[in-house]
Design a protein around this motif. Sequence first.
Motif: not given
Lengths: 361, 315
Positions: B49, B85, B88-89, B114, B209, B213
């Motif tokens: 992240t 972020g 991806l979270g 990531g 996340s 980020g």
Amino acid sequence: MAIAQAAPASWLYRWRRPLEAVALPAAALLAAILIFGVFCALAGANPLAVYGSIYKAAFGSWSAWQNTLIRASPLMLTALCTALPARLGLVIIGNEGALVIGGLAAVVAGLQLGTALPAPLTQIAMAIAAIVAGGLWIALAGALRHYRGVNETISSLLLNYIAIALMNHLVEGPMRDVAFVTKPSSAELDPSLLIGNLPGSRIHYGLLYGLIACVIAYVLIQRTTFGFAARTAGGNIRAARIAGLPVGKLTLAVCFLGGSAAGLAGMIEVAAVQKRLNASLVSNYGYAGILVAFVSRHNPLATVLVAILLGGILASGGILQRSHDLPDATVLVFQGIVFLCVLFSDSLYGRLPWFREKPAT
Amino acid sequence: MATEALGWWGVPLGILAGTLRGSAPFLFVSLGECLTEKSGKINLGLEGTLLMGAMSAYGVSYLTQDIVGSFWAPWLGVLAAGFGGMVLGVIHGWLAQQPRVNDVAVGIAMIIFGSGLAFFLGKPFIQPQASQLITFNLGAWSSNPAVQSALKVSPLFLMGVAIAPLLHWFFRATRWGLYIRAVGDSPQAAMAMGISTFKVRMFSIVAGSFLAGIGGACLSLYFPGVWTERISSGQGLMAVALVIFARWNPLQCLWASLLFGGAQAIGPAFQSVGIDSYYYLFNAAPYILTLVIMVITCSPQRTLIGAPGALGKEE
């Protein structure tokens, strides 16, 4: 009589467990390939052409097979570094560090002994140095886990960075060969100490080391009391303690064995590929080994197959860059997608209708 | 090097400067991880992240600097880092909550995915120069250029310093803070209260996340202020250890981040006064420090004080 009736004689039913264990990872791999295709299409490349290139670069010819197998041999060994402790319920990701420390120990032993002893003896000494160094490195993470309760995933990962820093320090300082100007490196190993190639190929003997290590690991885990004890402790640590199993010793021994496999991979890399110690030793075989271990569900025999598959994908990195204009990180993205799909497939065990036990009627 | 004029005083000054600069990413990632772990799930993938955030921030700042000017472009970058972020979270939050899926393994997979995605998308941004965030010159009173450059503080760092007590208050005094703590300590009790563990954990992971980020944006738009593939070097994972050290308390995350930022500055600080024979070993200081701290603070017998009850347990 009632029992015989409860179990239908269908072959599909009888083989549902092994079938499920093969079908789910295969389906996950297929799904990953499809998702990767969408990703390539979004990046502006033709997915079918990309698949074709990967196949050709990985398994399309004898030359491609050789490239694949050269990459597969360290992967088999680094994967054991995660797979063996995983049977004990530990998630160790210090593969890269153990590989570097193993390579470092092998080069130190090789340079110290030089040509004083017969070459085979020195090679054995290098291998032992790598095995012991890598083993102790991961055993340290195991010991911290057992005696201090330190999370082994984080500690083993920190040990990676410490190992790489140690190696960089040594090749820039005390061990530096000033005559070699391309990049800071140690002196070169004597040619007699290098690992040769299998007859009629470019594949070095490291492949045999990897295969043998995987078979030994399989027998050790599945067919010995030691392996049974380790699997018991991995299944239920409290039950293992009550049964009187030496959990601490098991933890240390299994971590040592895992680390020694990765250490041996480091020795192979320096003695067959790099020929001297430098930063090129850090080439992501460790991290790719984690993926191999998880995809093979920590089964050392399946590790061999998955390592060859991933070796092929790694071997195709160059061609993706040259003929499809995709960055070299494409291979890393593909690895990530495969890993995520395989983890998701873990949640499907016992949930798919085809593999489910017949409902009691 | 300007610090030469200061002689040996350059070392503590260098470490102070490095602390102010280098602790910002630690602070954001550790606060994000703290928020995530309070809900009972670990996110090891914050390393990925962080890289994704660094890449998105740099890329967006570079692409928009001609349109919105060099003042606002980096701020758009910071927002993009947060959203990168979050994407991806969402993946982590959904996958880590599937039955029989280990959140640690998902974290490792998310590190690979990531970082791969960040390197893939970030390839075109390695060469060009993106607009950087403004800095506050707290050292303007001094005539010494070394002191001046050392005391350039990023507004992101100050934001992080403000978020730490806010998060502390959020956990202690708000309804949502209580939900997160309930889900993290005892999912069964939370379910009995009628709280959806899935939604609360999803919220915690995605919000965590987002913060991580932004931590990446600190790296690429403030210090070191470039985008390269080696920019994070394990900081996302050190932050996970840092949260354990900070006993899952956002305020202590702040102190721990300052300590880690300082440890990271030891190598460059000594190098600036001419001691560089142990450069790589000094650079390993944060990793060794993390390990030593974990050895001291962990214990095999009891669970740690402050640890969320459901952390690391299978449902």
